[in-house]
Write an enzyme that holds these catalytic residues in place. Sequence first.
Site, PDB file in Angstrom:
ATOM      1  N   LYS A 207       0.736  -1.065  -0.078  1.00 36.01           N
ATOM      2  CA  LYS A 207      -0.062   0.030   0.099  1.00 36.01           C
ATOM      3  C   LYS A 207       0.969   1.429   0.039  1.00 36.01           C
ATOM      4  CE  LYS A 207      -1.764   2.648   2.993  1.00 36.01           C
ATOM      5  NZ  LYS A 207      -1.323   3.863   2.217  1.00 36.01           N
ATOM      6  N   GLU A 418       8.735  16.313  16.130  1.00 37.04           N
ATOM      7  CA  GLU A 418       9.141  16.272  14.761  1.00 37.04           C
ATOM      8  C   GLU A 418       8.265  17.150  14.058  1.00 37.04           C
ATOM      9  OE1 GLU A 418       8.367  12.817  12.378  1.00 37.04           O
ATOM     10  OE2 GLU A 418      10.637  12.772  11.730  1.00 37.04           O
TER      11      GLU A 418
HETATM   12  P1  NAD Z   1       2.783   8.463   7.708  1.00 37.50           P
HETATM   13  O1  NAD Z   1       2.718   8.081   9.078  1.00 37.50           O
HETATM   14  O2  NAD Z   1       1.618   9.606   7.764  1.00 37.50           O
HETATM   15  O3  NAD Z   1       2.124   7.569   6.581  1.00 37.50           O
HETATM   16  C1  NAD Z   1       3.178   6.327   6.554  1.00 37.50           C
HETATM   17  C2  NAD Z   1       2.050   5.364   5.598  1.00 37.50           C
HETATM   18  O4  NAD Z   1       1.086   5.006   6.446  1.00 37.50           O
HETATM   19  C3  NAD Z   1       1.393   5.756   4.263  1.00 37.50           C
HETATM   20  O5  NAD Z   1       1.523   4.811   3.367  1.00 37.50           O
HETATM   21  C4  NAD Z   1       0.020   6.040   4.850  1.00 37.50           C
HETATM   22  O6  NAD Z   1      -0.794   5.989   3.772  1.00 37.50           O
HETATM   23  C5  NAD Z   1       0.103   4.745   5.840  1.00 37.50           C
HETATM   24  N1  NAD Z   1      -1.210   4.976   6.942  1.00 37.50           N
HETATM   25  C6  NAD Z   1      -1.511   6.200   7.464  1.00 37.50           C
HETATM   26  N2  NAD Z   1      -2.286   5.626   8.356  1.00 37.50           N
HETATM   27  C7  NAD Z   1      -2.490   4.415   8.393  1.00 37.50           C
HETATM   28  C8  NAD Z   1      -3.286   3.326   8.859  1.00 37.50           C
HETATM   29  N3  NAD Z   1      -4.249   3.887   9.951  1.00 37.50           N
HETATM   30  N4  NAD Z   1      -3.242   2.257   8.620  1.00 37.50           N
HETATM   31  C9  NAD Z   1      -2.178   1.701   7.909  1.00 37.50           C
HETATM   32  N5  NAD Z   1      -1.541   2.349   7.119  1.00 37.50           N
HETATM   33  C10 NAD Z   1      -1.664   3.919   7.175  1.00 37.50           C
HETATM   34  O7  NAD Z   1       4.019   8.851   7.337  1.00 37.50           O
HETATM   35  P2  NAD Z   1       4.401   9.852   6.085  1.00 37.50           P
HETATM   36  O8  NAD Z   1       4.033  11.306   6.137  1.00 37.50           O
HETATM   37  O9  NAD Z   1       4.145   9.212   4.760  1.00 37.50           O
HETATM   38  O10 NAD Z   1       6.190   9.859   6.337  1.00 37.50           O
HETATM   39  C11 NAD Z   1       6.783  10.510   7.176  1.00 37.50           C
HETATM   40  C12 NAD Z   1       7.291   9.942   8.308  1.00 37.50           C
HETATM   41  O11 NAD Z   1       7.909   8.810   8.330  1.00 37.50           O
HETATM   42  C13 NAD Z   1       8.039  10.977   9.499  1.00 37.50           C
HETATM   43  O12 NAD Z   1       7.635  10.917  10.656  1.00 37.50           O
HETATM   44  C14 NAD Z   1       9.408  10.274   9.102  1.00 37.50           C
HETATM   45  O13 NAD Z   1      10.441  10.567  10.324  1.00 37.50           O
HETATM   46  C15 NAD Z   1       9.214   8.902   8.902  1.00 37.50           C
HETATM   47  N6  NAD Z   1      10.238   8.066   8.313  1.00 37.50           N
HETATM   48  C16 NAD Z   1      10.939   7.126   9.191  1.00 37.50           C
HETATM   49  C17 NAD Z   1      11.920   6.520   8.616  1.00 37.50           C
HETATM   50  C18 NAD Z   1      12.786   5.318   9.427  1.00 37.50           C
HETATM   51  O14 NAD Z   1      13.550   4.862   8.878  1.00 37.50           O
HETATM   52  N7  NAD Z   1      12.722   5.665  10.664  1.00 37.50           N
HETATM   53  C19 NAD Z   1      12.209   6.787   7.038  1.00 37.50           C
HETATM   54  C20 NAD Z   1      11.329   7.658   6.344  1.00 37.50           C
HETATM   55  C21 NAD Z   1      10.308   8.159   6.995  1.00 37.50           C
END
Ligand code: NAD
Length: 520
Positions: A207, A418
């Site tokens: 997804k 963050e």
């Molecule tokens: P997000 O948590 O909003 O979304 C991540 C993914 O989860 C997306 O595909 C989204 O559609 C999905 N999602 C959202 N709600 C969900 C649910 N209830 N059930 C299942 N899936 C769901 O994060 P984002 O805005 O896409 O990315 C940014 C974040 O990712 C930042 O916090 C960043 O620090 C983190 N990040 C961490 C790493 C790491 O390796 N630690 C790497 C890259 C990004």
Amino acid sequence: MKKIPPFKNEPYQDFSKKAAADKLRAAIQKVRASFGREYPLLIGGKEVKSEQKLLSLNPSNKGEVVGVFQKASVEQANQAIEVASKAFQTWQYEPVEKRAERMFKVARIMRRRRNELVAWCILEAGKTWPEADADVAEAIDFADWYAREALRIGSWQPTYPFPGEKPEQKYIPLGVVVVIPPWNFPSAILSGMTFAALVTGNTVVLKPSSETPGIGWQIAEILMEAGFPNGVFNFVPGSGATAGNAMVEHPRTRMIAFTGSMEVGLDITRRAAVAQPGQIWIKRVIAEMGGKNALVVDDSADLDAAAEAAKVSAFGYQGQKCSAGSRIVLHKKIYDRFVEKLVPRVKRIRVGPADDPASWMGPVISQSAFDSIVGYISVGKNEGTLAAGGEADDSRGFFIQPTVFADVDPHARIAQEEIFGPVTAVIPAKNYEHAIQIANCTKFGLTGAVFSGSRKHIEYAKERFFCGNLYLNRKCTGAMVGAHPFGGFNMSGTDSKAGGRDYLLLFTQAKAVTEKPRKK
Ligand code: NAD
């Protein structure tokens, strides 16, 4: 299988060379010419449509619709898990050599389509040319690295010998892996989690993020071309709260590989912990989450090198890296001198559309990201001294100037939460030990950097700076596959160490077998 050469990181392209720049420009034009096209879901090898649609926009120019994507319904999400579960019945027995061969083929196709993938990262994710190129190079590295790793761990492994028996152990796949990546490394992270699951013999329901489904589709096409059988890989964009939750909660889901925010990671972990009717295993979750990474500058540091690293760490890809240097902690003796070096560097940064090679920073990803970051800038004005930036303009794309707040308290909101945008907090420390204490004083623990000329202080950081990826006398972003296994402590996640030697084991379970030879 042919002899496999040792792993080597994919080299970056040099766009100062006219030939390389011309090729990328042509690829950008080609992708732009496809804007507005509609893309299907891929379930069991079939291209499927859904009632609701998802528009992917160019963050540099929000009037441009990059592509129209399906928004999978809950029924479609469930169907994808069931199809993947059926495909697992045969795929799990595919010899590791054949799985690895397909993954090497993925790397070759990605190399062939490199500039097209780079162009997608520019136009859909708002990455500047070099950032987009690095994202795609990392995805190629994941294919090449995990293929080799699968071969390394894929055969029967000896255990400690036992008299009169032949004990062995093998890492076997788990089942259906739901892959949920973020948008910020739309090629690398999406590919890394997907490739790791497939090459170890699992089946995948991917997804993608709703911000960057187009890059996900490119990877889906590449996996199809590489010959992954129908149902082994499924591409199912949709809303996290509906389709995403359905995938996480389905009783046939065996594992969730998630990278994203702390809030969503914790929610997925909680949902996955509940055993559903008919479920016969404990779901495994790897959740890599946010960061509030500190770059510490000691009084013995090379201040020019540290200021350059701070700029790149804080503002590369608009500060939208989990590893971004969103806090700069300075020994009080060099505080003023360092700020004087950092601020002019930041003021010189050119912000503009990502497809313009002259832009050093592009837009932030979306309207909601823009609004949230602008909100933090308002908070910052009460929590520190605005030393650079602060302006924002979303009339055409989501552009925010690189922003530095000085004199920030380590416990201020902009030093703890963050922000995930081009905002960094400069924090004074009484001495070096205090600087390390400040670096450790958030709930996160992803990356960190220390600039110091003192061997004793470097050793102290190696022991006391609590984070998953510590960098000494270099920037805190830019982990390389193989060299810098990546993953964080505390609320930064499960420390799965993507791109390292332990990663693939997380996608397997170990089966121990011992045989007692029959007496003749
Ligand atoms: P997000 O948590 O909003 O979304 C991540 C993914 O989860 C997306 O595909 C989204 O559609 C999905 N999602 C959202 N709600 C969900 C649910 N209830 N059930 C299942 N899936 C769901 O994060 P984002 O805005 O896409 O990315 C940014 C974040 O990712 C930042 O916090 C960043 O620090 C983190 N990040 C961490 C790493 C790491 O390796 N630690 C790497 C890259 C990004």
